[in-house]
Design a protein around this motif. Structure first.
Motif, PDB file in Angstrom:
ATOM      1  N   GLY A 123       9.019  -4.486  -2.090  1.00  0.00           N
ATOM      2  CA  GLY A 123       7.706  -4.031  -2.528  1.00  0.00           C
ATOM      3  C   GLY A 123       7.798  -3.023  -3.651  1.00  0.00           C
ATOM      4  N   SER A 124       8.788  -2.133  -3.567  1.00  0.00           N
ATOM      5  CA  SER A 124       8.990  -1.141  -4.624  1.00  0.00           C
ATOM      6  C   SER A 124       9.373  -1.818  -5.929  1.00  0.00           C
ATOM      7  CB  SER A 124      10.073  -0.144  -4.205  1.00  0.00           C
ATOM      8  OG  SER A 124       9.698   0.551  -3.037  1.00  0.00           O
ATOM      9  N   TRP A 143       6.298  -3.311  -7.796  1.00  0.00           N
ATOM     10  CA  TRP A 143       5.468  -2.370  -8.531  1.00  0.00           C
ATOM     11  C   TRP A 143       6.224  -1.716  -9.684  1.00  0.00           C
ATOM     12  CZ3 TRP A 143       0.516  -2.553  -8.341  1.00  0.00           C
ATOM     13  CH2 TRP A 143      -0.106  -3.068  -7.200  1.00  0.00           C
ATOM     14  N   ALA A 201       4.163   1.947  -5.676  1.00  0.00           N
ATOM     15  CA  ALA A 201       2.878   1.352  -6.052  1.00  0.00           C
ATOM     16  C   ALA A 201       1.997   2.388  -6.731  1.00  0.00           C
ATOM     17  CB  ALA A 201       2.184   0.778  -4.826  1.00  0.00           C
ATOM     18  N   LYS A 202       1.879   3.553  -6.108  1.00  0.00           N
ATOM     19  CA  LYS A 202       1.077   4.616  -6.702  1.00  0.00           C
ATOM     20  C   LYS A 202       1.680   5.098  -8.018  1.00  0.00           C
ATOM     21  CE  LYS A 202      -0.819   6.375  -2.341  1.00  0.00           C
ATOM     22  NZ  LYS A 202      -0.892   7.549  -1.418  1.00  0.00           N
ATOM     23  N   TRP A 256       0.762   2.644 -10.842  1.00  0.00           N
ATOM     24  CA  TRP A 256      -0.599   2.767 -11.353  1.00  0.00           C
ATOM     25  C   TRP A 256      -0.748   4.007 -12.240  1.00  0.00           C
ATOM     26  CZ3 TRP A 256      -3.849  -0.927 -11.785  1.00  0.00           C
ATOM     27  CH2 TRP A 256      -3.863  -1.976 -10.876  1.00  0.00           C
TER      28      TRP A 256
END
Length: 481
Positions: free
Chosen positions: A9-10, A13, A142-143, A146
């Motif tokens: 997942g890392s 992103w 993820a953060k 963004w």
């Protein structure tokens, strides 16, 4: 969620962030190259090199220590926060003070004011560094993605507007400051999770971090000296105009690396740190990072070498045509450099920052000297010096930095790099031949790129079917999870 799932997942992103940021940087270079003269890019290259050198001391080397250590309490985090703030303010003052000296050294009076304005980035960055380190440690990419993408796009708009308003070189500076400001604001909104630094400064509590940081600082000083030697010496010996023709393709080569390498280092470091006590897993993960890095970087760089004239014309304009040979040489430099990039994550993961420091200190004995000799032959000589140095370091870097800490053999290490290279070469030849049927840059690039991709994929499926199947499975998980 397992460590593997978190890493996947890392990676998703981080890859998205790297692609967007890289695309924004390339777009900015392409637009501003048509609005600003090469001399402005040459001067900004010098400023950026000075800032890169100073950044070492702003971080104090403790960011990696926060990620590497399993437990960090509030007193330690707060104390480190205020140390970073103080160091950043001190750096801003020092850089402003030495601006006139650097202006005299490089014979460009503009350097004094430009450096003073650009130095304001340090206190801004210091306000959110702790938040970024904590987020990376917990794999909250993820953060981070963004935040970085948003800041990059806003910075691009500010830089373009500034150039349109005839701010000259300050268009490059305002873009950098905007990115820092937006990143800091969004970091406190999205990453803080209620955390605030306490009004405490306990130097005893942070001594272990600072000791780790001392080697990180020493390593970064030596590494930056080697990395930026071409800019520091080129600015002095070749002048801002020639350095501008050199620095833009150099930056483009580095931006290509930024599409892939941040995924490897930013995720590889915390993941390898979690398995640092499991030798077999550490070795397997490190070799996998080399394979992924080479499989993604090599085709891009070999394509750049073949299609350099078309890329320069399309991206920067016909007035930059003299930079085509420089781009070819720097593409080769970037290709080999990308293989060694993950070693920093490996050494930090096993707590051997001192080894990387001694390695880079040893490199300072001959890298600047090689660059100095190369600069005697103009910008092409400067680029060739970087390429030859990187080739010469391939085996020694494995022997001193890789083998002792993950026990990968030279055959295993080389295999991860050679297979993608051998696949990329015929794909590059096919691209070159296909491009000969067209006379303008854009059609040549499109057709050549299509042919390259087809040949590269077909050869990969034949030469490495297991890896190709694993990659396809990974892509599916990457997209749908």
């Amino acid at each position: 969620m397992s460590l593997k799932q978190k890493a996947l997942g890392s990676a998703k992103w981080t890859a998205l962030s790297a692609i967007i940021k890289g695309g924004v940087q390339v777009l900015q270079m392409a637009i501003l190259a048509r609005l600003l003269p090469p001399a402005d890019f040459g001067l900004m290259a010098i400023v950026s090199a000075v800032l890169a050198f100073a950044t070492i001391f702003a971080d104090m080397g403790v960011g990696s220590a926060i990620i590497q250590r399993r437990d960090v309490d509030q007193v330690q985090l707060s104390s480190l926060y205020w140390v970073n703030i103080g160091a950043s303010i001190a750096l801003m003052i020092v850089l402003t003070a030495i601006g006139p000296l650097l202006a005299d050294f490089y014979s460009d009076a503009r350097l004094t004011a430009v450096l003073a304005v650009a130095a304001c980035v340090f206190p801004i960055n210091a306000t959110y560094l702790q938040l970024r380190f904590r987020a990376e440690k917990e794999l909250q990419f993820a953060k981070l993605a963004w935040i970085e993408m948003t800041a990059a796009m806003i910075g691009l708009l500010v830089a373009i507007v500034s150039a349109k308003l005839d701010l000259g070189i300050y268009a490059l500076v305002t873009g950098t400051l905007t990115i820092a400001g937006v990143t800091s604001l969004l970091a406190w909104l999205l990453l803080a999770d209620g955390w605030r630094p306490s009004w405490v400064l306990d130097m005893t509590a942070i001594q272990p971090f600072l000791r780790f940081g001392y080697f990180m600082i020493g390593n970064a000083v030596a590494s930056t000296t080697n990395t930026m030697a071409d800019i520091f010496l080129g600015g002095r010996l070749l002048g801002a105009q020639a350095l501008g023709l050199y620095s833009l393709p150099r930056n483009f080569s580095l931006q290509v690396a930024m599409l892939v390498n941040p995924i490897i280092t930013r995720i590889g470091f915390p993941v390898m740190a979690k398995v640092q006590d499991q030798p077999e897993q550490l070795k397997a993960f490190y070799l996998q990072t080399i394979s992924i890095s080479a499989s993604l970087n090599y085709p891009i760089y070999t394509f750049m070498m073949v299609m350099a004239p078309e890329l320069v014309t399309l991206l920067f304009g016909r007035e930059w045509a003299a930079s085509a040979d420089v781009m070819r040489l720097l593409a080769g430099w970037g290709l080999i450099r990308s293989t060694g990039n993950p070693v920093g994550a490996l050494l930090m993961a096993v707590g051997k920052a001192n080894v990387q420091f001694y390695w880079n200190l040893w490199l300072t004995l001959f890298v600047p000297a090689t660059v100095f000799v190369g600069s005697k032959y103009g910008v092409n000589g400067l680029a060739a010096a970087l390429l030859l140095t990187q080739i010469g370091l391939f085996v020694p870097s494995w022997y001193f930095l890789v083998h002792p800490y993950c026990h990968a053999t030279l055959r295993e290490y080389t295999y991860q790099a050679m297979v993608p290279l051998l696949i990329s070469l015929p794909a590059s030849a096919a691209a070159f031949l296909a491009g000969q049927f067209f006379t303008t840059a854009l059609p040549r690039l499109l057709v050549a790129g299509f042919c390259f991709a087809v040949v590269y994929v077909v050869l990969t499926l034949r030469a490495r079917p297991v890896l190709a199947a694993q990659a396809l499975t990974l892509v599916r998980r990457f997209v749908y999870k």
